[in-house]
Design an enzyme around this catalytic site. Structure first.
Site, PDB file in Angstrom:
ATOM      1  N   HIS A  44      12.220  30.116  65.454  1.00  0.00           N
ATOM      2  CA  HIS A  44      13.085  31.288  65.494  1.00  0.00           C
ATOM      3  C   HIS A  44      12.784  32.252  64.354  1.00  0.00           C
ATOM      4  O   HIS A  44      12.862  33.475  64.518  1.00  0.00           O
ATOM      5  CB  HIS A  44      14.549  30.838  65.432  1.00  0.00           C
ATOM      6  CG  HIS A  44      15.532  31.907  65.782  1.00  0.00           C
ATOM      7  ND1 HIS A  44      15.736  32.345  67.071  1.00  0.00           N
ATOM      8  CD2 HIS A  44      16.371  32.638  65.000  1.00  0.00           C
ATOM      9  CE1 HIS A  44      16.658  33.292  67.071  1.00  0.00           C
ATOM     10  NE2 HIS A  44      17.052  33.490  65.832  1.00  0.00           N
ATOM     11  N   HIS A  90      20.613  35.538  71.677  1.00  0.00           N
ATOM     12  CA  HIS A  90      21.573  34.545  71.182  1.00  0.00           C
ATOM     13  C   HIS A  90      21.837  33.560  72.315  1.00  0.00           C
ATOM     14  O   HIS A  90      22.969  33.320  72.713  1.00  0.00           O
ATOM     15  CB  HIS A  90      22.859  35.211  70.681  1.00  0.00           C
ATOM     16  CG  HIS A  90      23.214  34.788  69.290  1.00  0.00           C
ATOM     17  ND1 HIS A  90      24.474  34.470  68.881  1.00  0.00           N
ATOM     18  CD2 HIS A  90      22.427  34.580  68.195  1.00  0.00           C
ATOM     19  CE1 HIS A  90      24.474  34.117  67.606  1.00  0.00           C
ATOM     20  NE2 HIS A  90      23.236  34.181  67.173  1.00  0.00           N
TER      21      HIS A  90
END
Length: 730
Positions: A44, A90
């Site tokens: 990420h 998200h």
């Protein structure tokens, strides 16, 4: 705690990565240092599987002020104004806890924008859910929509556009991609690059808690049956605090106090401090006892890895501390001097008068892993041979009803009615059109934005799908009269360790790059989200493209609703009858094989620029691009929006009527013109070698497709408007 390989693996690191850490440090890291490495080296934050390929994307252009590498991208919109924008995922948090996952996704992307000095002026979203029949879909959809609205509405930022899709590949991994645009003066842009020695490092915003610890690591892993145990890794948002933080930051930014500023997003204080130091080629020293905490006995490990929301890290000019503190005190926010910049080029952390971390910054950033993963190339599927008698017995009206009420075509008004789309008073095109449009306050300019994806095409052939989604974004901006400037992308894929998934990523990125290069539509920001899978089953490849364009005179903006009876309806672009991978093929024929429609970038550019020329000359009364569902779906939506009908001309096209109406050939638009402009419009299109044909004329009511087929506007509305409302209320 004694750190070993087993603990490193529990932190999401690989055995060879742990060995590399020990070699770089020439010692074994302690638990806090290991936590910092695990945060900075996860997928990420480090982009370790994607960096190699992302470097190939076109990122420069005449209007580009800032490309990838900062909190967000920035484009020039003239008159000293600039637009800051970015899209981010998200996904994992939203599947675990849909309300907070979606809410903090919106909050995080807004901070990325206002940390650069821009006031947010618009939000968009791209949200993808599992099959409507799946037991979790309805609750996940409801939670995500409430979360997006709950945060954006409280912040007073309009949500102007979006996209919602359903597909069984998202049953175990929904996607929530949030996008924000902000407006800034070109001479008041702020960056995250640290500069100067012994400059105070300031913590502002909310206090640090234990929520969100390992959030970035969780977002870099696949789901399994223990998914419920991951709830503590989901951040908790407070939009009212973020509103205070926005106003306090913008007030401080009005002066000359700030050297650098960075949002504490993924990996919190860890990533913000290290990235600022790395960009400035400096070190940073932090006293963790000075970090405002809302929970007792927090350890250095917890403080550094917390992803508590609504926090910023600022490097100030010396002597500006009191001035800055007064501003944050006024807005009732925490303000703490927690450290200083140094010349060591290390991150040094102290706690209870002991040094608890000492790591060279370059080992965390420049020396982070970068993988050239193995990947498989996709073959273009063979075209399906549809038997001549397949369409026998199919009634166009029945097919139209089924396609218009398909979950991926139907009206999404149930969703966007829950968002405040007119707050700030500058929204001039609401959700439900080709693009959302907001006026630049106090000027004649307007900004158009849309967000698009086409997972089905990308799954069938990633290279073509990547091109198509960029072309779709381009057409959506053109359709409202905007000149496309640049894109941001959110690339959602399965595990990069799977050769098929990695191949999908590589070829989608290649397709995106080719289309952006040809259309002069550069990528200025973005995000990669891997590991969208449960156990070994990944999602369909879903690159979301957020396009932004400029309308120099907002009075020339175009909408899609039919305007006047007796006006002529035309098709721009040639219809070849491509049915493979169309919504018709999947929902009527139950056929999921075959190639996606070909994308001819010359035609996309030529057709789009020619239409933009006609719009600017005032010849176009309404316009809509032809995409999912084909010509008849595009026309139906224009009729529904305008509450007017259309009488189709007898087609001169030699292909089958079903193919003509429902095929998804690319590069096409439906336009409405006044009969008096027909000669001039035809002349301009012919001069530019743009294929065009007259489709029909606008009538008072009903859609008359042929001698046997008539559909009333009320029927069209009932087909299109009711599915989602009924689904959510059932």
């Amino acid at each position: 705690m004694i750190v070993n390989e087993k603990i490193a693996i529990e932190h999401g690191l690989k055995s060879d990565e742990y060995k590399k850490i020990c070699d770089l440090l020439k010692r074994t890291p302690n638990i806090t240092e290991l936590g910092i490495f695990s945060a900075m080296w996860n997928e990420h934050c480090s982009y370790k599987s994607s960096r190699l390929h992302l470097k190939k994307l076109p990122t420069k252009g005449k209007k580009v002020i800032q490309g990838p590498g900062e909190n967000a991208g920035i484009i020039d919109i003239e008159d000293g104004d600039a637009i800051v924008f970015k899209i981010e995922s998200h996904n994992h948090p939203s599947f675990i806890e849909p309300y907070q996952g979606a809410a903090t996704g919106v909050g995080g992307i807004m901070r990325d924008v206002f940390t650069m000095g821009a006031r947010p002026i618009a939000n968009l979203n791209s949200i993808h859910f599992g099959s409507p029949q799946h037991k979790k879909t309805k609750n996940l959809l409801r939670g995500v929509v409430h979360g997006i609205g709950g945060y954006g509405n409280c912040m007073g930022v309009p949500t102007i556009a979006g996209q919602t899709s359903f597909d069984s590949s998202y049953n175990g991994n929904i996607l929530v991609n949030a996008m924000t645009l902000g407006l800034v003066k070109k001479n008041k842009i702020f960056y995250s690059k640290a500069a100067g020695l012994n400059k105070p490092v300031i913590y502002v915003g909310s206090k640090t808690g234990r929520d969100g610890i390992h959030g970035a690591s969780m977002a870099s892993a696949s789901f399994d049956e223990k998914i419920e145990e991951k709830k503590p890794t989901v951040q908790v948002g407070d939009p009212f605090t973020e509103k205070l933080l926005l106003e306090a930051c913008l007030e401080l930014m009005a002066g000359d106090s700030i050297i650098a500023i960075q949002d504490m997003g993924a990996a919190g204080l860890t990533s913000s401090s290290i990235e600022m130091a790395s960009k400035g080629n400096l070190g940073v020293e932090i006293n963790l006892n000075k970090v405002p905490c809302r929970e007792t006995k927090m350890t250095p490990y917890e403080i550094m890895l917390s992803e508590s929301q609504e926090r910023m890290l600022i490097i100030l000019e010396n002597g500006k501390e009191e001035l800055a503190k007064k501003i944050f005190d006024k807005w009732n926010l925490d303000f703490a001097i927690i450290g200083k910049t140094t010349d060591t080029k290390n991150i040094e952390l102290f706690f209870d008068d002991k040094q608890v971390v000492n790591i060279p910054v370059n080992t965390l950033v420049e020396n982070s892993p970068m993988y050239d993963r193995k990947w498989k190339k996709s073959k273009l599927p063979k075209k399906i041979k549809i038997k001549k008698n397949t369409f026998n017995g199919l009634k166009i009206k029945d097919v139209l009803k089924k396609v218009l009420s398909n979950p991926n075509i139907c009206s999404k008004e149930w969703i966007w009615q829950q968002y405040d789309h007119t707050v700030m008073g500058d929204t001039i095109q609401k959700p439900g059109g080709d693009s959302g449009v907001v006026r630049v306050h106090g000027t004649d300019k307007a900004i158009a934005a849309s967000v698009d994806s086409s997972a089905v095409y990308c799954w069938a052939h990633p290279l073509t799908g990547g091109k198509q989604v960029v072309a779709e974004s381009w057409r959506n901006l053109i359709s409202v009269g905007a000149t496309p400037i640049a894109i941001t992308n959110c690339l959602n894929f399965g595990s990069p360790e799977n050769e098929d998934n990695m191949g999908e990523f590589v070829e989608c990125v290649q397709g995106i790059g080719e289309a952006c290069e040809y259309l002069n539509f550069p990528v200025v920001s973005g995000n990669v989200s891997f590991y969208n899978q449960t156990k070994e089953i990944g999602i369909k490849p879903t690159p979301s493209i957020g396009g932004v364009g400029l309308i120099k005179d907002y009075t020339k903006m175009v909408t899609m609703n039919f305007k006047e009876i007796n006006n002529i309806v035309m098709v721009i672009g040639k219809t070849e009858g491509h049915i493979d991978q169309s919504l018709f093929a999947r929902s009527i024929l139950d056929e999921k094989n075959g190639p996606p429609p070909e994308v001819n970038l010359f035609n996309e550019k030529n057709n789009g620029e020619s239409l933009l020329n006609l719009i600017q000359k005032g010849h176009i009364k309404s316009a809509h691009d032809i995409s999912l569902g084909g010509i008849i779906i595009a026309v139906s939506k224009m009729a529904i929006k305008g509450n007017k009908g259309i009488k189709f001309n007898k087609s001169k096209n030699l292909i089958n009527e079903i193919d003509y109406l429902f095929s998804e050939d690319q590069g096409r638009y439906i336009i409405e013109i006044n009969p008096k402009d027909l000669k001039e419009v035809t002349k301009i299109l012919d001069q530019n070698s743009v294929y065009h044909e007259e489709l029909g004329i606008i009538i008072e009511k009903d859609m008359i497709i042929n001698q046997k087929t008539k559909v009333t506007i009320d029927e069209l509305k009932s087909y299109n408007n009711n599915w989602l409302t009924n689904f959510m209320s059932a």
